[in-house]
Design an enzyme around this catalytic site. Structure first.
Site, PDB file in Angstrom:
ATOM      1  N   TYR A  27       0.817  -1.207   0.000  1.00 43.17           N
ATOM      2  CA  TYR A  27       0.000   0.000   0.000  1.00 43.17           C
ATOM      3  C   TYR A  27       0.856   1.265   0.000  1.00 43.17           C
ATOM      4  O   TYR A  27       1.777   1.426   0.805  1.00 43.17           O
ATOM      5  CB  TYR A  27      -0.940   0.045   1.220  1.00 43.17           C
ATOM      6  CG  TYR A  27      -1.684   1.353   1.323  1.00 43.17           C
ATOM      7  CD1 TYR A  27      -2.716   1.649   0.438  1.00 43.17           C
ATOM      8  CD2 TYR A  27      -1.328   2.316   2.261  1.00 43.17           C
ATOM      9  CE1 TYR A  27      -3.376   2.867   0.492  1.00 43.17           C
ATOM     10  CE2 TYR A  27      -1.985   3.534   2.327  1.00 43.17           C
ATOM     11  CZ  TYR A  27      -3.001   3.812   1.427  1.00 43.17           C
ATOM     12  OH  TYR A  27      -3.644   5.016   1.469  1.00 43.17           O
ATOM     13  N   HIS A  82      -2.688  16.724  -1.502  1.00 43.41           N
ATOM     14  CA  HIS A  82      -3.176  16.722  -0.123  1.00 43.41           C
ATOM     15  C   HIS A  82      -2.959  18.065   0.563  1.00 43.41           C
ATOM     16  O   HIS A  82      -3.397  18.274   1.687  1.00 43.41           O
ATOM     17  CB  HIS A  82      -2.500  15.614   0.697  1.00 43.41           C
ATOM     18  CG  HIS A  82      -3.008  14.229   0.358  1.00 43.41           C
ATOM     19  ND1 HIS A  82      -3.267  13.817  -0.934  1.00 43.41           N
ATOM     20  CD2 HIS A  82      -3.303  13.163   1.152  1.00 43.41           C
ATOM     21  CE1 HIS A  82      -3.698  12.555  -0.917  1.00 43.41           C
ATOM     22  NE2 HIS A  82      -3.731  12.144   0.329  1.00 43.41           N
ATOM     23  N   ASN A 122       1.272  10.662   7.217  1.00 40.98           N
ATOM     24  CA  ASN A 122       0.368   9.766   7.921  1.00 40.98           C
ATOM     25  C   ASN A 122       0.544   9.801   9.429  1.00 40.98           C
ATOM     26  O   ASN A 122       1.298   9.024  10.001  1.00 40.98           O
ATOM     27  CB  ASN A 122       0.547   8.329   7.412  1.00 40.98           C
ATOM     28  CG  ASN A 122      -0.490   7.984   6.369  1.00 40.98           C
ATOM     29  OD1 ASN A 122      -1.226   8.837   5.912  1.00 40.98           O
ATOM     30  ND2 ASN A 122      -0.552   6.725   5.999  1.00 40.98           N
ATOM     31  N   TYR A 175     -19.287  27.037  47.568  1.00 41.62           N
ATOM     32  CA  TYR A 175     -18.597  25.979  46.815  1.00 41.62           C
ATOM     33  C   TYR A 175     -17.359  26.481  46.064  1.00 41.62           C
ATOM     34  O   TYR A 175     -16.375  25.768  45.942  1.00 41.62           O
ATOM     35  CB  TYR A 175     -19.542  25.352  45.788  1.00 41.62           C
ATOM     36  CG  TYR A 175     -20.640  24.496  46.357  1.00 41.62           C
ATOM     37  CD1 TYR A 175     -20.828  24.377  47.732  1.00 41.62           C
ATOM     38  CD2 TYR A 175     -21.490  23.795  45.510  1.00 41.62           C
ATOM     39  CE1 TYR A 175     -21.845  23.599  48.229  1.00 41.62           C
ATOM     40  CE2 TYR A 175     -22.505  23.003  46.011  1.00 41.62           C
ATOM     41  CZ  TYR A 175     -22.686  22.910  47.379  1.00 41.62           C
ATOM     42  OH  TYR A 175     -23.695  22.135  47.870  1.00 41.62           O
ATOM     43  N   ARG A 207     -14.862  26.473  48.892  1.00 38.77           N
ATOM     44  CA  ARG A 207     -14.739  25.240  49.672  1.00 38.77           C
ATOM     45  C   ARG A 207     -14.442  24.023  48.792  1.00 38.77           C
ATOM     46  O   ARG A 207     -13.701  23.124  49.177  1.00 38.77           O
ATOM     47  CB  ARG A 207     -16.037  25.032  50.466  1.00 38.77           C
ATOM     48  CG  ARG A 207     -16.050  23.817  51.328  1.00 38.77           C
ATOM     49  CD  ARG A 207     -17.186  23.814  52.367  1.00 38.77           C
ATOM     50  NE  ARG A 207     -18.394  24.503  51.961  1.00 38.77           N
ATOM     51  CZ  ARG A 207     -19.609  23.921  51.904  1.00 38.77           C
ATOM     52  NH1 ARG A 207     -19.765  22.646  52.188  1.00 38.77           N
ATOM     53  NH2 ARG A 207     -20.671  24.629  51.572  1.00 38.77           N
ATOM     54  N   PHE A 236      -2.390   5.830  12.412  1.00 34.75           N
ATOM     55  CA  PHE A 236      -2.491   7.280  12.175  1.00 34.75           C
ATOM     56  C   PHE A 236      -3.734   7.891  12.784  1.00 34.75           C
ATOM     57  O   PHE A 236      -3.872   9.088  12.834  1.00 34.75           O
ATOM     58  CB  PHE A 236      -2.527   7.539  10.669  1.00 34.75           C
ATOM     59  CG  PHE A 236      -3.483   6.630   9.958  1.00 34.75           C
ATOM     60  CD1 PHE A 236      -4.850   6.767  10.142  1.00 34.75           C
ATOM     61  CD2 PHE A 236      -3.020   5.606   9.146  1.00 34.75           C
ATOM     62  CE1 PHE A 236      -5.734   5.896   9.529  1.00 34.75           C
ATOM     63  CE2 PHE A 236      -3.916   4.745   8.517  1.00 34.75           C
ATOM     64  CZ  PHE A 236      -5.277   4.891   8.708  1.00 34.75           C
ATOM     65  N   GLU A 276     -12.612   5.766   4.555  1.00 35.14           N
ATOM     66  CA  GLU A 276     -12.244   6.323   5.858  1.00 35.14           C
ATOM     67  C   GLU A 276     -13.549   6.775   6.494  1.00 35.14           C
ATOM     68  O   GLU A 276     -13.922   7.934   6.457  1.00 35.14           O
ATOM     69  CB  GLU A 276     -11.205   7.415   5.635  1.00 35.14           C
ATOM     70  CG  GLU A 276     -10.067   6.786   4.831  1.00 35.14           C
ATOM     71  CD  GLU A 276      -8.909   7.678   4.429  1.00 35.14           C
ATOM     72  OE1 GLU A 276      -8.950   8.884   4.686  1.00 35.14           O
ATOM     73  OE2 GLU A 276      -7.957   7.124   3.857  1.00 35.14           O
TER      74      GLU A 276
END
Lengths: 564, 492
Positions: A99, A129, A247, A329, A332, A381, A467
């Site tokens: 791949y 990309h 990746n 609160y 405390r 990844f 994906e």
């Protein structure tokens, strides 16, 4: 976005104590002109810690590649080159498909790529990309991203060209900082778009194309020009090199790591602010007694309670109203809330700590596993682990600020403040005192609440359904950094109001606790300005630089122990 | 100034006019408004409370304020300067000053005309003080407006503010209203982009137009019907789309319903913002005719907060649906075109990552859609115990708009890329093999969009960096307001 700037000795210390457990003296330079006295970090893919990330990202600490890592990288690289040349044969006697080495990417893994086009395959990946949008990452975030990518590859399981790592190291050492747009990553297959923008600067296959942008010596240059000026050769991408660059969720991890470092320091600052407020409001200290917190033994709560006690040692203000048995609160329950913040940050940090030294590539090239196929396609990844941590980190930082704002409200509300002047309007200073700063804090807290909607809960299928569950971790990390910054401003406002209130108490003749006194001495001179905005930017500066935590810890060394 | 100024009357400021001011148009105070301001300020000084600011500060702090108004103005304003974060852009600051001047022009604030004149001069001379963007809850005394006053009235200013004027200048949620005006303006642009992008996608996926023509008859919603008509108009003359094919997926078939609903949300926001720009968003209210000065709650930004929160949801839905169409365009099996809209896939990844970018932005929008108005944090000693958070809602809407225009730009880029295949007659059969078929014709409207996209972004033949394309499209889409040159004007 959050700016990580200046040196932050304090944070480095804090994180070393918090998460590494070893205290070593650091001599960090103040600004770029000064000498670096830290030794080089030798990247080996296994031993990076938060201090290292901060030092490289912010303080420009120098790097080298560990020789052992180099050897490991060479071994997996040799196999990838063989596979790309068609010399790794499958059981049918054909060249084995690996791949991203000799196939297309994503759902295009079904397509085989001939070996003469393998360089183009990597280059095309980087180019197509590079699809980020929005604001550009800060220098520190970009440097941390580069460092983490280099370290992931140094693990030796990527089979990439060793020069990718040495080039990233050379760029970090020389200060070449590529421009990485922050938006557009789903954090699965990693931060593909952001890392591709880095790749545009690093790779060059000789064909004309976009080389991205980078800053070098304070100038914004085209990527190829910046590299040329720095004297760093760009790399012709070989098999798998495009994938190896992209990746992994390194932008996610970089932002989250820096947020963890600053967040850890901010918790101590929040405790200092609490101590100042409790003193100003003449609070009751019994809620912080160690014997109480042994009974519900959350580590964070115990630390916070112990810190609060130490900060207020010697105060004549706490427990000075005999008829008061307990506080609201926001005073405390501070150990319960800030303690949970501590524990939450620690959880986040533990996730990020794994990621700092993780391989995130696909496929992995595992030379210790039996051949002939050493390639393991997997999903390391995927950004989910860090994304969930980042979502939790933003939530806890938001709560730290929410608690701070409620104390601030008490400080500024006449009926709740043990007879402090309403709105803390000064006797000789007409105006509305701290009325509007409290409003500002309310707005910031509210803004945080919207931002806390978890990014990890969302997913949108990408890449032809290949994906089909993505992490959205990058968005989670960016929101965490945004919440951190808002929360820091809220705590700065509490500090400003508490110091103003304590000025009244000091005039009444009271003595402050050891830690509170140190904080008061540092902050009080900063409050004399024309507008609250100006005071806030000064206080924010001493929080960011670490000066506030540092001066208080010098006055109360026991805080160091409590902080571990 | 060569252009005739936009006249502030306190009643007639439109969102478009405000956008022109933001982009440099001059403003002037209307004569009637000037007279009315003169009358009310005079009445107030003669008949109003003696020290209105001291009185107010006393109420808020819960103790008497010894000083008189003259000594209190500067500390009052400066103590309100507590904003944080990035400064607002000059565009927004110009609009903020003008919008506040218009509030004064209502004649209901007791301010002298000279005070409005200072604001108007600042706009006309393009003086923009630094105004931080964060820290306002959208109620009563506004930090943003205080920064504006601090920057305009205390150095080199010939007008010495009265106490009542200091109050009038900063007591209001005008920041949210102005940010809302920008959001509405940009939303209109995005709605039109969404229609253009949808039409382009419909051509590429060879959609069934039956759903569009049924829409008017179905008469479920006027807004949806209007969008369906607009889509049909775009598609007119197309041989790519047809009636009576198999039903399209929802991101296409239901686009009129969703875009139409978003349009309704924009209209609702527009109505509120338009009204609020001309409202007495102020406290106290000075009414000469009634001879009264009243403490009121007109500054509360709830109306703006609600419509901005609703707008965020509408815009995010537009983005979300657009991303699903982009997903189809890039998905070979769903589009009938080469995967990721590029030949030679495998070696080329084409527009694969454009869809990731869109997905990421949509996811970001979902987080930003979380409503701001559901939160309220008590402020000012129990007195201002419910606040609107309107500025946070409006800023969120603007952030979503940034993302939305990127997402729509991505759909347009992918749509144009797909249309190239249809126009030349490329199709992919079920076996994945590329065939040549008869070229098809696109609608006249879609061809206008197509040519616009191709004027900005070249056809994708071989992988290249996508960011410059996205940047160029988003820039072209961002161009808004009257300053745009005809060259850059969008066709939609």
């Amino acid at each position: 976005m959050c700016a990580w700037y200046g040196d932050c000795v304090e944070s480095s210390h804090a994180i070393r104590r918090l998460f590494v457990g070893v205290v070593t003296p650091l001599t960090l330079r103040v600004g770029r002109q000064h000498e670096v006295t830290l030794e080089q970090i030798s990247l080996d893919g296994a031993s990076l810690d938060f201090t290292d990330v901060w030092d490289v990202a912010v303080n420009h600490r120098q790097l080298s590649l560990c020789p052992v890592a180099r050897e490991k990288m060479a071994r997996s690289r040799a196999w990838v080159l063989q596979a790309a040349a068609g010399e790794v044969i499958d059981e049918n006697g054909d060249a084995m498909p690996v791949y991203g080495v000799n196939t297309g990417y994503g759902s295009l893994a079904r397509v085989r790529i001939p070996k003469e086009q393998i360089t183009q395959l990597s280059m095309n990946l980087i180019r197509s990309h590079a699809a980020g949008v929005g604001e550009v990452a800060t220098e520190a975030v970009t440097r941390a991203t580069m460092l983490l990518r280099a370290n992931a590859l140094a693990k030796g399981s990527s089979g990439c060209n060793i020069e990718i790592v040495t080039t990233l190291i050379a760029m970090l050492n020389a200060g070449v900082t590529p421009e990485i747009p922050l938006q557009g990553s789903v954090g699965s297959s990693g931060d593909l778009a952001p890392l591709s923008h880095l790749g545009l600067v690093v790779f060059d296959d000789g064909t004309p194309g976009d080389s991205g942008w980078a800053s070098f010596n304070g100038t914004r240059l085209k990527g190829d020009v910046a590299m040329q000026k720095a004297g760093i050769p760009r790399i012709v991408p070989g098999p798998k090199d495009g994938l190896a660059m992209t990746n992994g969720a390194q932008l996610t991890t970089a932002i989250t790591a820096l947020t963890v470092v600053e967040g850890a320091a901010l918790v101590l600052t929040a405790e200092i602010a609490t101590a100042l407020s409790v003193e100003a409001l003449k609070g009751v200290s019994r809620a912080f007694h160690p014997a109480v917190h042994v009974l519900r033994p959350y580590p964070g709560a115990q630390q916070t309670a112990s810190n609060l006690c130490a900060l207020m040692v010697g105060s004549t203000l706490v427990d000075s109203i005999p008829e008061k048995v307990q506080d609201a609160y926001s005073l405390r329950c501070t150990p319960m809330v800030l303690g949970a913040v501590r524990d939450g940050l620690k959880f986040g940090a533990s996730q990020v700590a794994v990621e700092l030294n993780a391989a995130t590539d696909n496929p992995l090239i595992l030379m210790d596993e039996p051949g002939p196929n050493h390639a393991f396609s997997a999903g390391l990844f995927h950004g989910e682990a860090v994304g969930l941590a980042a979502d939790h980190i933003k939530l806890v930082l938001s709560e730290a600020a929410a608690l701070s704002e409620r104390r601030l409200y008490r400080l500024t509300t006449g009926s709740l403040s043990a007879l402090l002047p309403p709105l803390l309007v000064g006797v000789d200073q007409p105006g509305m005192g701290m009325m509007v700063p409290q409003t500002t804090a309310a707005a910031l807290v509210s803004e945080n609440r919207s931002l806390c909607w978890p990014s990890s809960a969302d997913s949108i299928p990408t890449c032809e359904d290949q994906e089909d569950l993505v992490a959205m971790s990058t968005t989670a990390a960016r929101r965490a950094a945004e919440v951190l910054k808002n929360s820091r401003q809220v705590i700065a406002i509490e500090l400003m109001a508490a110091v103003t209130a304590l000025r009244v108490r000091c005039d009444e003749g009271h003595t402050l606790g050891a830690g509170s006194a140190a904080a008061y001495a540092l902050l009080s001179p900063l409050t004399d300005a024309r507008t609250p905005s100006e005071v806030l930017s000064r206080i924010d500066a001493v929080i960011v630089s670490g000066a506030l935590n540092k001066c208080v810890r010098e006055a109360v060394p026991v805080l160091e122990v409590a902080d571990v | 100034m060569s252009k005739s100024p936009i006249v502030l009357t306190g009643a007639s400021l439109t969102i478009d006019a405000l956008m022109r001011v933001a982009h440099g148009a001059p403003i002037a105070l209307g004569e009637e408004a000037r007279t009315e301001m003169q009358r009310s300020s005079q009445w107030l000084s003669e008949h109003g409370p003696a020290s209105i600011l001291a009185q107010k500060m006393g109420w808020l702090s819960g103790s008497e304020v010894g000083a008189d108004d003259d000594a209190l103005v500067v500390p009052f304003i400066q103590s309100h300067c507590a904003g944080v974060g990035k400064p607002l852009s000059d565009l927004v600051v110009r609009a903020l000053i003008a919008a506040r001047a218009n509030v004064l022009a209502t004649g209901l604030t007791g301010c002298r005309p000279a005070v409005a004149d200072v604001l108007i001069r600042a706009v006309n001379e393009n003086r923009t003080p630094v105004v931080p963007s964060q820290g306002s809850v959208g109620a009563a005394g506004s930090a943003a407006l205080a920064h504006m006053v601090d920057g305009l009235f205390f150095d080199d200013c010939d007008v010495v503010l009265r106490g009542s004027e200091a109050l009038a200048l900063i007591n209001g949620s005008t920041l949210a209203t102005v940010l809302g005006a920008f959001a509405v303006h940009r939303s209109h642009r995005c709605l039109n982009m969404a229609i253009a992008a949808t039409a382009l996608t419909m051509e590429v996926v060879r959609a069934d137009t039956a759903a569009l023509s049924i829409q008017p008859m179905g008469a479920r919603s006027d807004a949806a019907e209007a969008v369906a008509m607009a889509l049909l108009d775009q598609l007119s003359g197309s041989t790519m789309v047809a009636q009576g094919r198999r039903p399209d997926p929802f991101s296409i078939r239901c686009a009129p319903a969703v875009i139409g609903t978003a349009r309704s949300a924009v209209s609702a926001a527009e109505a509120v913002i338009r009204k609020d720009l001309n409202a007495a968003n102020v406290n106290p209210l000075v009414r000469v005719d009634a001879q009264r000065v009243d403490e009121v709650g007109n500054f509360h930004g709830a109306e703006v907060a609600f419509v901005m929160d609703a707008l965020k949801i509408a815009l995010t839905t537009l983005a979300s649906m657009s991303e699903r169409r982009t997903f189809r365009l890039t998905y070979g099996q769903l589009s009938g075109l080469p995967s990721f809209l590029v030949r030679g896939t495998g070696l080329n990844s084409g527009l694969m990552i454009a869809q990731y970018t869109a997905a990421s932005l949509v996811s970001e929008c979902k987080v930003l859609s979380h409503p701001a108005s559901v939160d309220a944090i008590p402020t000012v000693q129990h007195q201002e115990d419910h606040v609107s958070m309107a500025p946070i809602a409006a800023r969120g809407a603007l952030r979503i708009l940034d993302a939305l225009s990127e997402v729509l730009s991505i759909e347009l880029i992918c749509g144009a890329q797909g249309l190239d295949f249809r126009l030349e007659g490329t199709a992919v059969e079920d076996d994945g093999v590329v065939h040549t078929v008869a070229p098809l014709t696109a609608g006249k409207g879609t061809m206008v969009s197509y040519r616009f996209v191709r004027g900005v972004v070249a056809r994708w033949v071989e992988d290249r960096a996508l960011m410059p394309d996205l940047h160029a499209m988003a820039e072209a889409a961002r161009v808004c307001g009257p300053s745009e040159s005809p060259k850059n004007a969008l066709p939609w």
